[in-house]
Design a protein around this motif. Structure first.
Motif, short mmCIF file in Angstrom:
data_model
loop_
_atom_site.label_atom_id
_atom_site.label_comp_id
_atom_site.label_asym_id
_atom_site.label_seq_id
_atom_site.Cartn_x
_atom_site.Cartn_y
_atom_site.Cartn_z
N VAL A 119 1.00 -1.31 -0.11
CA VAL A 119 0.01 0.09 0.00
C VAL A 119 0.90 1.21 -0.10
N GLU A 120 0.81 2.01 -1.01
CA GLU A 120 1.43 3.20 -1.18
C GLU A 120 0.98 4.41 -0.39
N ARG A 121 -0.32 4.78 -0.82
CA ARG A 121 -0.77 6.08 -0.04
C ARG A 121 -1.33 5.54 1.11
N VAL A 122 -1.16 6.24 2.10
CA VAL A 122 -1.87 6.00 3.43
C VAL A 122 -2.41 7.38 4.01
N LYS A 123 -3.47 7.64 4.03
CA LYS A 123 -3.87 9.07 4.51
C LYS A 123 -3.93 9.11 6.02
N ALA A 124 -2.91 9.81 6.50
CA ALA A 124 -2.76 10.08 8.01
C ALA A 124 -4.18 10.43 8.46
N ASP A 125 -4.86 11.43 7.93
CA ASP A 125 -5.98 12.06 8.45
C ASP A 125 -7.08 10.99 8.56
N ARG A 126 -7.12 9.98 7.64
CA ARG A 126 -8.16 9.04 7.82
C ARG A 126 -7.75 8.07 9.01
N LEU A 127 -6.74 8.01 9.17
CA LEU A 127 -6.24 7.22 10.45
C LEU A 127 -6.73 7.81 11.77
N ARG A 128 -6.41 9.28 11.73
CA ARG A 128 -6.47 9.88 12.81
C ARG A 128 -8.25 10.10 13.08
N ALA A 129 -9.02 10.26 12.23
CA ALA A 129 -10.62 9.96 12.35
C ALA A 129 -10.97 8.61 12.84
N ASN A 130 -10.29 7.43 12.56
CA ASN A 130 -10.44 6.12 13.19
C ASN A 130 -9.98 6.13 14.41
N ALA A 131 -8.99 6.78 14.76
CA ALA A 131 -8.34 6.67 16.03
C ALA A 131 -9.20 7.55 17.08
N MET A 132 -9.74 8.71 16.57
CA MET A 132 -10.56 9.47 17.49
C MET A 132 -11.86 8.81 17.65
N GLU A 133 -12.56 8.07 16.94
CA GLU A 133 -13.68 7.47 17.11
C GLU A 133 -13.47 6.33 18.21
N ALA A 134 -12.47 5.55 17.87
CA ALA A 134 -12.10 4.50 18.80
C ALA A 134 -11.75 4.90 20.24
N ALA A 135 -10.99 6.17 20.52
CA ALA A 135 -10.57 6.67 21.65
C ALA A 135 -12.10 7.10 22.18
N GLU A 136 -12.89 7.85 21.71
CA GLU A 136 -14.29 8.30 22.42
C GLU A 136 -15.05 6.82 22.76
N GLN A 137 -15.07 5.73 22.00
CA GLN A 137 -15.85 4.62 22.42
C GLN A 137 -15.17 4.02 23.66
N SER A 138 -14.04 3.86 23.51
CA SER A 138 -13.09 2.95 24.72
C SER A 138 -12.79 3.51 25.83
N GLU A 139 -13.29 4.87 26.27
CA GLU A 139 -13.27 5.73 27.18
C GLU A 139 -11.58 6.17 27.43
N ARG A 140 -10.87 6.02 26.51
CA ARG A 140 -9.59 6.72 26.73
C ARG A 140 -9.56 8.28 26.87
N LEU A 141 -8.55 8.64 27.61
CA LEU A 141 -8.49 10.06 27.88
C LEU A 141 -7.53 11.00 26.98
N ASP A 142 -7.29 10.11 26.12
CA ASP A 142 -6.19 10.77 24.99
C ASP A 142 -6.43 10.18 23.68
N LEU A 143 -5.59 10.81 22.68
CA LEU A 143 -5.71 10.14 21.11
C LEU A 143 -4.23 9.57 21.23
N PRO A 144 -4.25 8.53 20.37
CA PRO A 144 -3.05 8.06 19.92
C PRO A 144 -2.30 9.12 18.76
N GLU A 145 -0.87 9.36 19.06
CA GLU A 145 -0.34 10.10 17.98
C GLU A 145 -0.19 9.26 16.89
N ILE A 146 -0.68 9.84 15.62
CA ILE A 146 -0.46 9.10 14.35
C ILE A 146 0.62 9.63 13.62
#
Ligand code: SAH
Length: 254
Positions: A119-146
């Motif tokens: 896979v060449e093209r990886v859109k970091a913004d798309r990964l960040r959106a996925n991470a934000m949604e998972a952080a909200e749902q899993s009751e994390r207090l922070d986001l992973p840095e992507i």
């Protein structure tokens, strides 16, 4: 204790007593049109710095919402210091991997391009959106840095030289991930590196073997898909060196 609101949203703004927060159009749409929340209802807000706050909807409309902060429900706490470096895989499985790595507490998620990465093209913004949604749902207090995708040699150049780097190698001699995790003192973070579907090349394995603080780890006798390897390595590390023994917050179990 009042029931915690089911909905949690990550915001950029500072969160402090008496504050008022305006939501992004996406978040406003989610509350208004998906959850159909009206003024007076509450949600939980977190920003990765100020803990979690109870917020009440004062006003909400098309593309906007204004909330007032009523009180802090959780103090900010640092999550476990585990990073996941991985060779990007196809889109749907990549989204899955980033969401699950976020739920499993990865503090940093770094796509690493290796010789057999397809896979060449990886859109970091798309990964960040996925991470934000998972952080909200899993009751994390922070986001992973992507991180932005980068080549393997540069990723290792920029990796802290004394930080343990556990290379999940499906070939060659390796200690079990469990033994490696147990040998790491809990206060030291570590990085887990997962190869692409085609595996690491012999050159890459030789390059990795010479890199500082590298240990090759095994995940058992079966060849796992990259996303399976990433999640099992993270889960093992959390259980043996991370926060696997802690319980979710705010759950009155009996
Ligand atoms: N194409 C390779 C497998 C690659 S699997 C082959 O068939 O041999 C994708 C990645 O998952 C690997 O690069 C490795 O990082 C990890 N992985 C899969 N199974 C593993 C195992 N049993 N032990 C350690 N790492 C593993």
């Amino acid at each position: 204790m009042s029931r915690k609101p089911a909905t949690r949203l990550y915001v950029e703004e500072d969160l402090a007593a008496g504050g008022v927060v305006g939501l992004s159009p996406d978040h406003a749409h989610f509350l208004r049109s998906v959850l159909r929340l009206e003024p007076g209802r509450t949600v939980a807000l977190f920003n990765g710095r100020d803990g979690e706050w109870l917020a009440r909807i004062d006003g909400i409309g098309k593309g906007w919402a204004s909330l007032s902060l009523e009180g802090q429900t959780r103090l900010q706490a640092a999550g476990p210091d585990v990073w996941l470096y991985f060779a990007p895989i196809k889109r749907a499985r990549l989204d899955f991997l980033v969401q699950k790595a976020t739920e499993l507490g990865a503090a940093r998620i770094q796509p690493v391009v290796t010789q057999r990465t397809i896979v060449e093209r990886v859109k970091a913004d798309r990964l960040r959106a996925n991470a934000m949604e998972a952080a909200e749902q899993s009751e994390r207090l922070d986001l992973p840095e992507i991180g932005e995708p980068g080549k393997l040699d540069r990723a290792l150049d920029e990796h802290p030289q004394d930080r343990p780097l556990l290379v999940c190698a499906e070939a060659g001699d390796a200690v079990s991930m469990a033994d490696a995790a147990r040998s790491l003192s809990a206060d030291r973070g570590c990085t887990i590196l997962i190869g692409p579907e085609g595996g690491f090349t012999p050159d890459e394995l030789r390059f990795l073997a010479d890199a500082p603080a590298v240990r090759f780890v095994g995940l058992g006798p079966r060849i796992l898909r990259a996303e399976t390897a990433a999640l099992s390595a993270l889960a093992l590390w959390q259980a043996l060196a991370g926060d696997g023994a802690q319980r979710p917050p705010h759950r009155d179990w009996m």
